[in-house]
Design a protein around this motif. Sequence first.
Motif, PDB file in Angstrom:
ATOM      1  N   THR A 183       0.861  -1.199   0.000  1.00 49.45           N
ATOM      2  CA  THR A 183       0.000   0.000   0.000  1.00 49.45           C
ATOM      3  C   THR A 183       0.889   1.238   0.000  1.00 49.45           C
ATOM      4  O   THR A 183       2.074   1.157   0.339  1.00 49.45           O
ATOM      5  CB  THR A 183      -0.854   0.101   1.296  1.00 49.45           C
ATOM      6  N   HIS A 209      -2.791  -2.313  -3.015  1.00 50.55           N
ATOM      7  CA  HIS A 209      -4.025  -1.910  -2.323  1.00 50.55           C
ATOM      8  C   HIS A 209      -4.017  -0.375  -2.231  1.00 50.55           C
ATOM      9  O   HIS A 209      -3.010   0.198  -1.809  1.00 50.55           O
ATOM     10  CB  HIS A 209      -4.065  -2.411  -0.881  1.00 50.55           C
ATOM     11  N   VAL A 210      -5.139   0.266  -2.568  1.00 51.59           N
ATOM     12  CA  VAL A 210      -5.218   1.734  -2.424  1.00 51.59           C
ATOM     13  C   VAL A 210      -6.597   2.142  -1.899  1.00 51.59           C
ATOM     14  O   VAL A 210      -7.623   1.658  -2.379  1.00 51.59           O
ATOM     15  CB  VAL A 210      -4.973   2.469  -3.770  1.00 51.59           C
ATOM     16  N   GLU A 212      -8.467   1.710   0.837  1.00 50.38           N
ATOM     17  CA  GLU A 212      -9.418   0.695   1.308  1.00 50.38           C
ATOM     18  C   GLU A 212     -10.319   1.258   2.408  1.00 50.38           C
ATOM     19  O   GLU A 212     -11.506   0.933   2.464  1.00 50.38           O
ATOM     20  CB  GLU A 212      -8.659  -0.534   1.821  1.00 50.38           C
ATOM     21  N   GLU A 216      -7.285   5.471   6.095  1.00 55.67           N
ATOM     22  CA  GLU A 216      -6.110   5.525   5.210  1.00 55.67           C
ATOM     23  C   GLU A 216      -6.057   6.857   4.465  1.00 55.67           C
ATOM     24  O   GLU A 216      -4.993   7.478   4.323  1.00 55.67           O
ATOM     25  CB  GLU A 216      -6.186   4.354   4.217  1.00 55.67           C
TER      26      GLU A 216
END
Length: 430
Positions: A183, A209-210, A212, A216
């Motif tokens: 990530t 992964h971006v 989520e 974040e």
Amino acid sequence: METQTILIKNTSIIDREVKKGSVLIENDKIVEITSDNTPTNADEVINGEGKCLIPGLVNTHTHLSMSLMRGLADDLPLDTWLNDHIWPVEANLEGEHCYVGALLSALEMIKSGTTTCNDMYFFMDDVARALDEAGMRGVICHGMIDLFDEEKRKAEFKETLRIIEKCHNTADGRIQVSLGPHTPYTCSPELLNWVRKKADEKGLRIHIHVSETEKEVDDSLNERMKRPFEYLEDLKFLGPDVLAAHSVWLSGAEIALIKANKVKLSHNPLSNMKLASGISPVSDLMANGVCVSLGTDGAASNNNLDLFQEMKMSSLLQKVRKLDPMVMPANKVLEMATINGAAALGMENEIGSIKVGKKADLVLVDMKAPHLTPYRNPVSHLVYSTEGADVSTVICNGNILMKEREVLVLDEAEVMARAENAAQDLLSRN
């Protein structure tokens, strides 16, 4: 090599439109599609009466070996789930755990009609071995996490290059390797820059992964004054070879960035719901021409790998989000699980639809069941009524992996017994 032929006859062929007919396979390719059901002297004849023939499903975001952690840490928020439960267990992982966990997942995917997966995890040569034995197609990557530490970063580079060298383009071309930065918040800009450079150099794809969770995005705004996709754009990281998993919390500007850079997305509705991460604006993304595919995530946060469930859920979630029953119709959702999945992995010319010259990755779904009766609209049934257990026959690369619900490539009872033992061993170390 001796030519092997398989004829699937008298079936409903689903590919943009529905037509009755037969498909002839020679070695690993589809060589003929006809409306004629005249018997031929193929080596193997499969009767498709009462069944639908669909392209093999493509699961674009998995952590296969996490099947050993199924049911381990349910009903928790993502950061607690990861920090207090998953990462401590993963610290004890060995190659054999990852091999057995991947075998179990391969078995589950075959039984529910998935022929291709896109996997990020650890000990990926062991995962590749499992996929090879199962006869499946897979893009694999070592999940790179350096936590902004130079020593860790060097170790991640080394392991990634080892997996590329050992596994890329193996198993008759069924196994490909991509680059897997975990990530934007667990990887330093130096690691992300190295990934971009290596992808360009070696012609490899990127799996990351971006966005989520909302947290974040908030953390990214606090630390960098930029949202995750804006930060990646600043690093010149984004491009058509990037597949971003989840992408739940997106601004309008980020959707424009995703579109402009032709970034591909993997939507994981069940995992996002279970971890209460949110609902990705998939219908908006698709209305903007973004390629959105479907993934299950790992079995620790789903808790299965059944893409039929993801299809139904992705459609219903968008209808609720938009309060519009017309968004995400069944035919578009079926495309997400087939041709969009293929395009997300750069394989749209090889798999994802039933066309002459494409690879023979095909699935027969038995429509003779109470929940699929009356049989009037096969595409609707496939998306809204079918379960993974309705899959009867699975072919990948021209090889029959399962026939009439009997898995031919793996010993089902043995795989499950080994998985029970491996899970017990792994959890006992914690």
